[in-house]
Design a protein around this motif. Structure first.
Motif, PDB file in Angstrom:
ATOM      1  N   GLU A 164       0.838  -1.198   0.000  1.00 10.35           N
ATOM      2  CA  GLU A 164       0.000   0.000   0.000  1.00 10.35           C
ATOM      3  C   GLU A 164       0.875   1.251   0.000  1.00 10.35           C
ATOM      4  N   ASN A 165       1.913   1.235   0.837  1.00 18.29           N
ATOM      5  CA  ASN A 165       2.845   2.369   0.865  1.00 18.29           C
ATOM      6  C   ASN A 165       3.502   2.564  -0.491  1.00 18.29           C
ATOM      7  N   ALA A 166       3.950   1.449  -1.086  1.00 17.99           N
ATOM      8  CA  ALA A 166       4.639   1.549  -2.376  1.00 17.99           C
ATOM      9  C   ALA A 166       3.736   2.233  -3.408  1.00 17.99           C
ATOM     10  N   VAL A 167       2.453   1.848  -3.432  1.00 17.76           N
ATOM     11  CA  VAL A 167       1.521   2.455  -4.390  1.00 17.76           C
ATOM     12  C   VAL A 167       1.225   3.911  -3.987  1.00 17.76           C
ATOM     13  N   LYS A 168       1.042   4.106  -2.665  1.00 19.45           N
ATOM     14  CA  LYS A 168       0.686   5.425  -2.137  1.00 19.45           C
ATOM     15  C   LYS A 168       1.720   6.483  -2.508  1.00 19.45           C
ATOM     16  N   TYR A 169       3.008   6.125  -2.404  1.00 20.34           N
ATOM     17  CA  TYR A 169       4.057   7.118  -2.615  1.00 20.34           C
ATOM     18  C   TYR A 169       4.678   7.045  -4.014  1.00 20.34           C
ATOM     19  N   THR A 170       3.913   6.463  -4.962  1.00 17.94           N
ATOM     20  CA  THR A 170       4.373   6.402  -6.349  1.00 17.94           C
ATOM     21  C   THR A 170       3.324   7.078  -7.229  1.00 17.94           C
ATOM     22  N   GLY A 191       9.534  -3.157  -3.980  1.00 19.42           N
ATOM     23  CA  GLY A 191      10.171  -2.017  -4.639  1.00 19.42           C
ATOM     24  C   GLY A 191       9.150  -1.098  -5.278  1.00 19.42           C
ATOM     25  N   ASP A 192       9.543   0.166  -5.458  1.00 19.57           N
ATOM     26  CA  ASP A 192       8.677   1.090  -6.194  1.00 19.57           C
ATOM     27  C   ASP A 192       9.513   2.145  -6.900  1.00 19.57           C
ATOM     28  N   THR A 193       8.900   2.773  -7.901  1.00 20.02           N
ATOM     29  CA  THR A 193       9.568   3.862  -8.619  1.00 20.02           C
ATOM     30  C   THR A 193       8.960   5.186  -8.171  1.00 20.02           C
ATOM     31  N   GLY A 196      10.619   8.385  -3.259  1.00 19.02           N
ATOM     32  CA  GLY A 196      11.844   8.171  -2.485  1.00 19.02           C
ATOM     33  C   GLY A 196      11.741   8.783  -1.090  1.00 19.02           C
ATOM     34  N   ILE A 197      12.701   8.416  -0.246  1.00 17.34           N
ATOM     35  CA  ILE A 197      12.713   8.891   1.146  1.00 17.34           C
ATOM     36  C   ILE A 197      14.051   9.574   1.393  1.00 17.34           C
ATOM     37  N   PRO A 198      14.058  10.812   1.887  1.00 17.23           N
ATOM     38  CA  PRO A 198      15.334  11.492   2.126  1.00 17.23           C
ATOM     39  C   PRO A 198      16.222  10.686   3.070  1.00 17.23           C
ATOM     40  N   ARG A 211       6.155  10.840   9.799  1.00 20.47           N
ATOM     41  CA  ARG A 211       5.930  10.911   8.351  1.00 20.47           C
ATOM     42  C   ARG A 211       6.902  11.925   7.769  1.00 20.47           C
ATOM     43  N   VAL A 212       7.423  11.617   6.594  1.00 21.50           N
ATOM     44  CA  VAL A 212       8.345  12.561   5.958  1.00 21.50           C
ATOM     45  C   VAL A 212       7.566  13.805   5.554  1.00 21.50           C
ATOM     46  N   ASP A 213       6.421  13.583   4.929  1.00 14.87           N
ATOM     47  CA  ASP A 213       5.597  14.693   4.463  1.00 14.87           C
ATOM     48  C   ASP A 213       4.188  14.481   5.019  1.00 14.87           C
ATOM     49  N   ARG A 216       1.168  15.013   2.631  1.00 10.58           N
ATOM     50  CA  ARG A 216       1.031  13.986   1.595  1.00 10.58           C
ATOM     51  C   ARG A 216       0.490  12.689   2.193  1.00 10.58           C
ATOM     52  N   SER A 217       1.012  12.309   3.358  1.00  8.15           N
ATOM     53  CA  SER A 217       0.563  11.090   4.014  1.00  8.15           C
ATOM     54  C   SER A 217      -0.933  11.164   4.323  1.00  8.15           C
ATOM     55  N   ARG A 218      -1.363  12.312   4.894  1.00  8.64           N
ATOM     56  CA  ARG A 218      -2.778  12.510   5.245  1.00  8.64           C
ATOM     57  C   ARG A 218      -3.659  12.412   4.017  1.00  8.64           C
ATOM     58  N   GLY A 221      -4.421   9.135   2.965  1.00 13.47           N
ATOM     59  CA  GLY A 221      -5.120   8.305   3.954  1.00 13.47           C
ATOM     60  C   GLY A 221      -4.196   7.591   4.915  1.00 13.47           C
ATOM     61  N   GLY A 222      -2.952   8.062   5.062  1.00 15.08           N
ATOM     62  CA  GLY A 222      -1.996   7.398   5.958  1.00 15.08           C
ATOM     63  C   GLY A 222      -2.243   7.733   7.426  1.00 15.08           C
ATOM     64  N   THR A 223      -1.895   6.782   8.296  1.00 12.61           N
ATOM     65  CA  THR A 223      -2.053   7.026   9.740  1.00 12.61           C
ATOM     66  C   THR A 223      -0.698   7.283  10.402  1.00 12.61           C
ATOM     67  N   GLY A 224       0.383   6.983   9.682  1.00 20.90           N
ATOM     68  CA  GLY A 224       1.713   7.144  10.286  1.00 20.90           C
ATOM     69  C   GLY A 224       2.099   5.950  11.152  1.00 20.90           C
ATOM     70  N   LEU A 225       1.275   4.895  11.120  1.00 21.72           N
ATOM     71  CA  LEU A 225       1.559   3.726  11.963  1.00 21.72           C
ATOM     72  C   LEU A 225       1.972   2.494  11.155  1.00 21.72           C
ATOM     73  N   GLY A 226       1.753   2.558   9.830  1.00 23.01           N
ATOM     74  CA  GLY A 226       1.967   1.383   8.978  1.00 23.01           C
ATOM     75  C   GLY A 226       3.331   0.724   9.135  1.00 23.01           C
ATOM     76  N   LEU A 227       4.389   1.516   9.058  1.00 20.98           N
ATOM     77  CA  LEU A 227       5.732   0.932   9.116  1.00 20.98           C
ATOM     78  C   LEU A 227       6.105   0.471  10.516  1.00 20.98           C
ATOM     79  N   SER A 228       5.568   1.135  11.546  1.00 20.54           N
ATOM     80  CA  SER A 228       5.903   0.652  12.895  1.00 20.54           C
ATOM     81  C   SER A 228       5.214  -0.694  13.124  1.00 20.54           C
TER      82      SER A 228
HETATM   83  P1  ADP Z   1       1.903   6.535   6.530  1.00 19.58           P
HETATM   84  O1  ADP Z   1       0.571   6.123   7.030  1.00 19.58           O
HETATM   85  O2  ADP Z   1       2.159   8.014   6.674  1.00 19.58           O
HETATM   86  O3  ADP Z   1       2.193   6.025   5.167  1.00 19.58           O
HETATM   87  P2  ADP Z   1       3.956   4.691   7.467  1.00 19.58           P
HETATM   88  O4  ADP Z   1       4.365   4.340   8.865  1.00 19.58           O
HETATM   89  O5  ADP Z   1       3.427   3.598   6.628  1.00 19.58           O
HETATM   90  O6  ADP Z   1       2.933   5.886   7.591  1.00 19.58           O
HETATM   91  O7  ADP Z   1       5.210   5.333   6.747  1.00 19.58           O
HETATM   92  C1  ADP Z   1       5.929   6.400   7.389  1.00 19.58           C
HETATM   93  C2  ADP Z   1       6.456   7.389   6.366  1.00 19.58           C
HETATM   94  O8  ADP Z   1       7.489   6.777   5.586  1.00 19.58           O
HETATM   95  C3  ADP Z   1       5.416   7.865   5.357  1.00 19.58           C
HETATM   96  O9  ADP Z   1       4.663   8.945   5.841  1.00 19.58           O
HETATM   97  C4  ADP Z   1       6.293   8.246   4.166  1.00 19.58           C
HETATM   98  O10 ADP Z   1       6.795   9.553   4.372  1.00 19.58           O
HETATM   99  C5  ADP Z   1       7.449   7.277   4.248  1.00 19.58           C
HETATM  100  N1  ADP Z   1       7.298   6.112   3.331  1.00 19.58           N
HETATM  101  C6  ADP Z   1       6.896   4.857   3.647  1.00 19.58           C
HETATM  102  N2  ADP Z   1       6.928   4.041   2.575  1.00 19.58           N
HETATM  103  C7  ADP Z   1       7.365   4.787   1.542  1.00 19.58           C
HETATM  104  C8  ADP Z   1       7.644   4.527   0.137  1.00 19.58           C
HETATM  105  N3  ADP Z   1       7.458   3.305  -0.395  1.00 19.58           N
HETATM  106  N4  ADP Z   1       8.094   5.552  -0.622  1.00 19.58           N
HETATM  107  C9  ADP Z   1       8.302   6.779  -0.090  1.00 19.58           C
HETATM  108  N5  ADP Z   1       8.059   7.097   1.217  1.00 19.58           N
HETATM  109  C10 ADP Z   1       7.606   6.119   2.012  1.00 19.58           C
END
Ligand code: ADP
Length: 260
Positions: A164-170, A191-193, A196-198, A211-213, A216-218, A221-228
Motif C-alpha cells: 500500500e505504501n509503495a503504491v501510495k508514494y508512487t 520495490g517502487d519507482t 523516495g525517502i530522504p 511521516r516525511v511529508d 502527503r501522508s494525510r 489516507g496514511g495514519t503514520g503507523l503502517g511501518l511501525s
Molecule cells: P503513513 O501512514 O504516513 O504512510 P507509514 O508508517 O506507513 O505511515 O510510513 C511512514 C512514512 O514513511 C510515510 O509517511 C512516508 O513519508 C514514508 N514512506 C513509507 N513508505 C514509503 C515509500 N514506499 N516511498 C516513499 N516514502 C515512504
C-alpha cells in the motif's frame, strides 16, 4: 540516577555508616517519555479529524444543509474524516495486539504460512488501489516457496502495509514484490519507482506517527503507523527489515523472514 540511603547503626544505636544504592533509571525514564509522547500523539491524531467533523456538522445544522452543493461537499469531508478515524483506531488496535503477542513467549513461533496465499488475500485491495492510480503491480511469488514462520494474518498485514505504501508514494511507474530463498530465510523485496525517502529520515520512518511529508501522508489516507506495525511484525518473528531509497528514483524495502 536515583539513590537510596540506608543508615547503619551500631548495637548501641550509634550511627556508624550508610549503604547508598544507586539505580540507573535512564531506560525507565526513556520508556516513560516514549509513553507520554505516544499518548500525546494519539490524542492529537484523534482530535484533528474530530474537530473537523464537529465543525462541519455544526455548519450544516446552521443552514449550510439548505445549499445542496455545499451540503454534499461538507458531507464528503465528514465521510473522509470518519474513515481516517476508523483507520487510525484499526491501526492502534493492530499495534496493541502485536505488542501484546510479543510478550507471550512462543506464540508467534508456532504458525507457518505461505507468501502467495497471504498475498491472494490482499490482492483485490492492492489491485484496485493501483488501478485507480494507474500503477502497475508486478508480483512474483512462486507457489513452491517454502513456508514462513509467521501466522497468515500477520503476513497479509505486512504485505498489505508495504505494498500500500509503495503504491501510495508512487505517482507513475511500477511497484514490485519478489521473493528469494536462502538456507534460513525468505527474503521479500518490495520495490517502487516512487518519490523516495530522504536519507536523513530513513532511520526515523519506522517510528510511530513519523511521516516525511505530513500533508502527503494525510492526503493519501496514511495514519503514520503502517511501518511501525511492519517492523513489530518482522522483529516479533526474529526477522529483519531494511530499506534503501533514492529521491525521485524509488524505494526498496527488504524483509528477511525465518523459514519454517
Ligand atoms: P503513513 O501512514 O504516513 O504512510 P507509514 O508508517 O506507513 O505511515 O510510513 C511512514 C512514512 O514513511 C510515510 O509517511 C512516508 O513519508 C514514508 N514512506 C513509507 N513508505 C514509503 C515509500 N514506499 N516511498 C516513499 N516514502 C515512504
Amino acid at each position: 540516577v536515583e539513590s537510596q540511603v540506608n543508615p547503619i547503626s551500631s548495637e548501641l544505636g550509634q550511627p556508624i555508616g550508610a549503604v547508598i544504592v544507586f539505580h540507573d533509571v535512564t531506560e525507565l525514564r526513556r520508556l516513560e517519555r516514549m509513553r507520554t509522547e505516544f499518548v500525546a500523539n494519539v490524542s492529537h491524531e484523534l482530535r484533528t479529524p474530530l474537530t473537523s467533523i464537529k465543525g462541519f456538522v455544526e455548519t450544516l445544522l446552521d443552514g449550510a444543509a439548505d445549499d445542496p452543493s455545499l451540503r454534499d461537499r461538507f458531507l464528503k469531508i465528514i465521510q473522509a474524516e470518519t474513515l481516517r478515524l476508523q483507520r487510525l483506531i484499526e491501526d492502534l488496535l493492530t499495534l496493541a495486539h502485536i505488542e501484546g503477542r510479543e510478550n507471550r513467549v512462543g506464540v508467534s513461533s508456532d504458525k507457518v504460512s505461505y507468501a502467495h496465499k497471504a498475498y491472494e488475500k490482499i490482492k483485490p485491495v492492492i489491485d484496485s488501489f493501483a488501478l485507480a492510480k494507474g500503477i502497475k503491480v508486478e508480483v512474483d511469488l512462486a507457489d513452491d516457496l517454502p513456508p514462513i514462520l509467521i501466522g497468515e494474518d500477520l503476513l497479509s498485514q505486512l504485505l498489505l502495509n508495504l505494498l500500500e505504501n509503495a503504491v501510495k508514494y508512487t505517482t507513475e511507474g511500477r511497484v514490485w514484490l519478489t521473493a528469494r530463498v536462502d538456507e534460513e530465510h525468505i527474503r521479500l523485496e518490495f520495490g517502487d519507482t516512487g518519490c523516495g525517502i530522504p536519507e536523513e529520515t530513513l532511520s526515523r520512518i519506522f517510528e510511530r506517527f513519523y511521516r516525511v511529508d505530513k500533508a502527503r501522508s494525510r492526503e493519501q489516507g496514511g495514519t503514520g503507523l503502517g511501518l511501525s506495525i511492519v517492523k513489530h511484525i518482522v522483529e516479533g518473528i526474529g526477522g529483519e527489515i531494511n530499506v534503501t531509497s533514492q529521491m525521485g528514483v524509488g524505494t526498496v524495502f527488504t524483509c528477511d523472514l525465518p523459514r519454517a
